[in-house]
Write a protein that holds these residues in place. Structure first.
Motif, mmCIF file in Angstrom:
data_model
loop_
_atom_site.group_PDB
_atom_site.id
_atom_site.type_symbol
_atom_site.label_atom_id
_atom_site.label_comp_id
_atom_site.label_asym_id
_atom_site.label_seq_id
_atom_site.Cartn_x
_atom_site.Cartn_y
_atom_site.Cartn_z
ATOM 1 N N LEU A 90 0.835 -1.212 0.000
ATOM 2 C CA LEU A 90 0.000 0.000 0.000
ATOM 3 C C LEU A 90 0.866 1.257 0.000
ATOM 4 O O LEU A 90 0.569 2.238 -0.683
ATOM 5 N N ILE A 91 1.942 1.228 0.772
ATOM 6 C CA ILE A 91 2.861 2.365 0.814
ATOM 7 C C ILE A 91 3.478 2.583 -0.564
ATOM 8 O O ILE A 91 3.524 3.717 -1.070
ATOM 9 N N ALA A 92 3.952 1.502 -1.197
ATOM 10 C CA ALA A 92 4.567 1.620 -2.523
ATOM 11 C C ALA A 92 3.580 2.175 -3.533
ATOM 12 O O ALA A 92 3.928 3.031 -4.366
ATOM 13 N N MET A 93 2.330 1.718 -3.479
ATOM 14 C CA MET A 93 1.311 2.188 -4.420
ATOM 15 C C MET A 93 1.119 3.695 -4.311
ATOM 16 O O MET A 93 1.061 4.403 -5.323
ATOM 17 N N THR A 94 1.023 4.209 -3.090
ATOM 18 C CA THR A 94 0.756 5.640 -2.918
ATOM 19 C C THR A 94 1.968 6.485 -3.300
ATOM 20 O O THR A 94 1.815 7.606 -3.782
ATOM 21 N N ILE A 95 3.171 5.961 -3.110
ATOM 22 C CA ILE A 95 4.374 6.712 -3.487
ATOM 23 C C ILE A 95 4.517 6.769 -5.004
ATOM 24 O O ILE A 95 4.861 7.812 -5.574
ATOM 25 N N LEU A 96 4.239 5.654 -5.682
ATOM 26 C CA LEU A 96 4.526 5.539 -7.118
ATOM 27 C C LEU A 96 3.462 6.142 -8.018
ATOM 28 O O LEU A 96 3.705 6.341 -9.205
ATOM 29 N N GLN A 97 2.285 6.433 -7.484
ATOM 30 C CA GLN A 97 1.234 6.976 -8.354
ATOM 31 C C GLN A 97 1.673 8.333 -8.914
ATOM 32 O O GLN A 97 2.251 9.157 -8.219
ATOM 33 N N ASN A 98 1.410 8.535 -10.189
ATOM 34 C CA ASN A 98 1.830 9.764 -10.873
ATOM 35 C C ASN A 98 0.648 10.398 -11.573
ATOM 36 O O ASN A 98 0.350 10.084 -12.713
ATOM 37 N N GLY A 99 -0.033 11.281 -10.881
ATOM 38 C CA GLY A 99 -1.143 12.000 -11.507
ATOM 39 C C GLY A 99 -2.148 11.051 -12.124
ATOM 40 O O GLY A 99 -2.229 9.875 -11.803
ATOM 41 N N GLY A 100 -2.934 11.557 -13.067
ATOM 42 C CA GLY A 100 -3.906 10.731 -13.772
ATOM 43 C C GLY A 100 -4.804 10.000 -12.807
ATOM 44 O O GLY A 100 -5.251 10.536 -11.811
ATOM 45 N N LYS A 101 -5.050 8.755 -13.112
ATOM 46 C CA LYS A 101 -5.926 7.939 -12.289
ATOM 47 C C LYS A 101 -5.205 7.526 -11.005
ATOM 48 O O LYS A 101 -4.133 6.938 -11.049
ATOM 49 N N ARG A 102 -5.819 7.815 -9.868
ATOM 50 C CA ARG A 102 -5.180 7.520 -8.607
ATOM 51 C C ARG A 102 -5.068 6.015 -8.380
ATOM 52 O O ARG A 102 -5.944 5.254 -8.756
ATOM 53 N N TYR A 103 -3.966 5.623 -7.765
ATOM 54 C CA TYR A 103 -3.706 4.249 -7.346
ATOM 55 C C TYR A 103 -3.560 3.282 -8.516
ATOM 56 O O TYR A 103 -3.550 2.079 -8.311
ATOM 57 N N ASP A 104 -3.463 3.795 -9.730
ATOM 58 C CA ASP A 104 -3.367 2.905 -10.889
ATOM 59 C C ASP A 104 -1.892 2.594 -11.151
ATOM 60 O O ASP A 104 -1.295 3.070 -12.112
ATOM 61 N N VAL A 105 -1.305 1.779 -10.269
ATOM 62 C CA VAL A 105 0.084 1.359 -10.409
ATOM 63 C C VAL A 105 0.075 -0.130 -10.707
ATOM 64 O O VAL A 105 -0.564 -0.913 -10.000
ATOM 65 N N SER A 106 0.785 -0.540 -11.744
ATOM 66 C CA SER A 106 0.723 -1.927 -12.176
ATOM 67 C C SER A 106 1.331 -2.858 -11.133
ATOM 68 O O SER A 106 2.236 -2.475 -10.377
ATOM 69 N N GLU A 107 0.839 -4.096 -11.132
ATOM 70 C CA GLU A 107 1.378 -5.095 -10.212
ATOM 71 C C GLU A 107 2.859 -5.326 -10.499
ATOM 72 O O GLU A 107 3.668 -5.488 -9.580
ATOM 73 N N GLU A 108 3.235 -5.312 -11.782
ATOM 74 C CA GLU A 108 4.635 -5.527 -12.161
ATOM 75 C C GLU A 108 5.528 -4.444 -11.569
ATOM 76 O O GLU A 108 6.608 -4.726 -11.042
ATOM 77 N N GLN A 134 0.398 8.035 4.620
ATOM 78 C CA GLN A 134 -0.648 7.431 5.456
ATOM 79 C C GLN A 134 -2.034 7.949 5.079
ATOM 80 O O GLN A 134 -2.993 7.167 4.990
ATOM 81 N N SER A 135 -2.148 9.242 4.853
ATOM 82 C CA SER A 135 -3.434 9.832 4.482
ATOM 83 C C SER A 135 -3.946 9.256 3.167
ATOM 84 O O SER A 135 -5.132 8.929 3.040
ATOM 85 N N ASN A 136 -3.064 9.112 2.186
ATOM 86 C CA ASN A 136 -3.473 8.560 0.887
ATOM 87 C C ASN A 136 -3.916 7.100 1.001
ATOM 88 O O ASN A 136 -4.851 6.669 0.319
ATOM 89 N N ILE A 137 -3.245 6.337 1.853
ATOM 90 C CA ILE A 137 -3.653 4.946 2.061
ATOM 91 C C ILE A 137 -5.037 4.900 2.708
ATOM 92 O O ILE A 137 -5.899 4.103 2.303
ATOM 93 N N CYS A 138 -5.265 5.756 3.707
ATOM 94 C CA CYS A 138 -6.571 5.780 4.385
ATOM 95 C C CYS A 138 -7.687 6.163 3.414
ATOM 96 O O CYS A 138 -8.785 5.589 3.448
ATOM 97 N N ILE A 139 -7.419 7.116 2.516
ATOM 98 C CA ILE A 139 -8.409 7.512 1.507
ATOM 99 C C ILE A 139 -8.717 6.325 0.595
ATOM 100 O O ILE A 139 -9.876 6.034 0.276
#
Length: 372
Positions: free
Chosen positions: A146-164, A248-253
């Motif tokens: 969850l931490i990695a997902m919130t760090i790696l997201q780059n604009g656009g659609k939120r949380y859309d980080v590939s599993e790879e 933490q805030s982004n994960i909670c959202i």
């Protein structure tokens, strides 16, 4: 045995600029290095363009000439590591300034290199906090995703980080997320030290969170200044915790969104209430939740308590009746206790989540015994 304190935010390294060196001394330094006059350092070299590089365990010096003018420039990198390489204890501002003065003395006495100060600026730095976690490092893997997902997201659609891409952040050493201006890393500090230093051990688990600043722009963003004399320990604590609060805030959202009933949302956008409403039978629900995590690399809930939230959402939306909800939740607990994957998936993750962020933000300092 040595007693050390962990729990504060401080430096692992700081690269300082703002020194200058007299040009007439440069050729003497180059000749000494080429003649092998400094055999007891980790590295002493002169590159093809005349740049000087000296590396010891506690510092690193680079001297180079600018392409734009005839001036020589100096970068001095100070490490928290002691002479034996142990860097468990990070540097406070006072520690940094003392080590900076000590390094300048070593450069004069050992290498014949005199540095002169102008306004010393911090060019890049790594800030970290080491703490005693509640559980083994491996127990936090779902939280780390969850931490990695919130760090790696780059604009656009939120949380859309590939599993790879998420998988690439994980290694035996821990979790590392690279951004253009920051690098985040979380790892088992006790295991790392044991792998690098023979015979070292600790009486408690140790976890470390690191934030590296790549250049002065991110430093200005978080600290408002790069002048060394303007920095304080309080600024370091606040900047470090601000970064963690954002994560933490982004994960909670994200987790709150996964508790919403949104009919028609499928795939990555699917939610826990949607899955419950679709499959109804708990064996199928739990299997689908496990599949979601396997497909997208991140969980959509932390532990069994989130299931109760999802059931309340379905009551609010009229999908389940109040009368049925308690029986339905008890059926879930029965299924949960009989499916091994469910226990692994849901057990106590919320407690670990809050424990991680509280300690990563310096909620406590602890004394740890270290043997070497």
């Amino acid at each position: 045995m040595e007693k050390i304190e962990v729990g504060r935010a401080g430096f692992d390294f700081v690269t300082c600029v703002g020194f200058y060196i007299r040009s007439e001394n440069i050729e003497t330094i180059r000749c000494n290095i080429k003649n092998g006059s400094f055999p007891n350092c980790l590295k002493a070299s002169v590159s093809a363009n005349g740049a000087v590089h000296i590396r010891e365990t506690e510092f690193e010096l680079r001297i180079f000439r600018s392409n734009l003018d005839a001036n020589y420039y100096v970068q001095l990198k100070i490490y928290a590591a002691r002479a034996d390489g142990n860097n468990v204890v990070n540097l406070s501002m006072d520690d940094l300034k003392q080590k900076l003065e000590k390094t300048e003395q070593i450069l004069v006495c050992k290498y014949g290199i005199a540095l002169y100060r102008r306004n010393i600026e911090i060019h890049s730095a790594e800030i970290n906090r080491t703490f005693v976690p509640k559980d083994e490092f491996s127990a936090y893997s779902r939280i780390f995703s969850l931490i990695a997902m919130t760090i790696l997201q780059n604009g656009g659609k939120r949380y859309d980080v590939s599993e790879e891409r998420l998988k690439k952040t994980f290694s035996i050493q821990g979790v590392m997320c690279e951004k253009s201006t920051y690098r985040y890393r979380i790892y088992d500090k006790a295991a790392q030290m044991a792998g690098e230093m023979d015979g070292i051990s600790f009486d408690k688990r140790l976890m470390r969170v690191e934030i590296a600043y790549k250049g002065q722009q991110p430093l200005l963003t978080d600290f408002g200044t790069v002048l060394l004399d303007n920095w304080t320990d309080d600024m370091i604590e606040k900047a470090f915790n601000k970064r963690l609060n954002m994560i933490q805030s982004n994960i909670c959202i994200y987790l709150e969104e996964k508790m919403k009933y949104t009919p028609g949302f499928v795939g990555r956008d699917n939610t826990v209430p949607n899955i419950i409403a679709t499959y109804r039978k708990w064996g199928n629900v739990i299997s689908t939740l496990c599949g979601y995590e396997a497909n997208y690399g991140v969980p959509c809930l932390l532990d069994q308590r989130d299931m109760k939230k999802a059931i309340h959402e379905l009551i609010k939306c009229g999908v389940l009746s109040v009368q049925d909800s308690e029986v339905y939740y008890n059926d879930f607990l029965s299924a949960y206790n009989n499916i091994p994957e469910a226990v692994t998936l849901f057990d106590e993750q919320e407690d670990l989540f809050w424990d991680f962020f509280q300690k990563a933000k310096g909620s406590s300092r602890e004394i740890v015994k270290m043997w070497n």
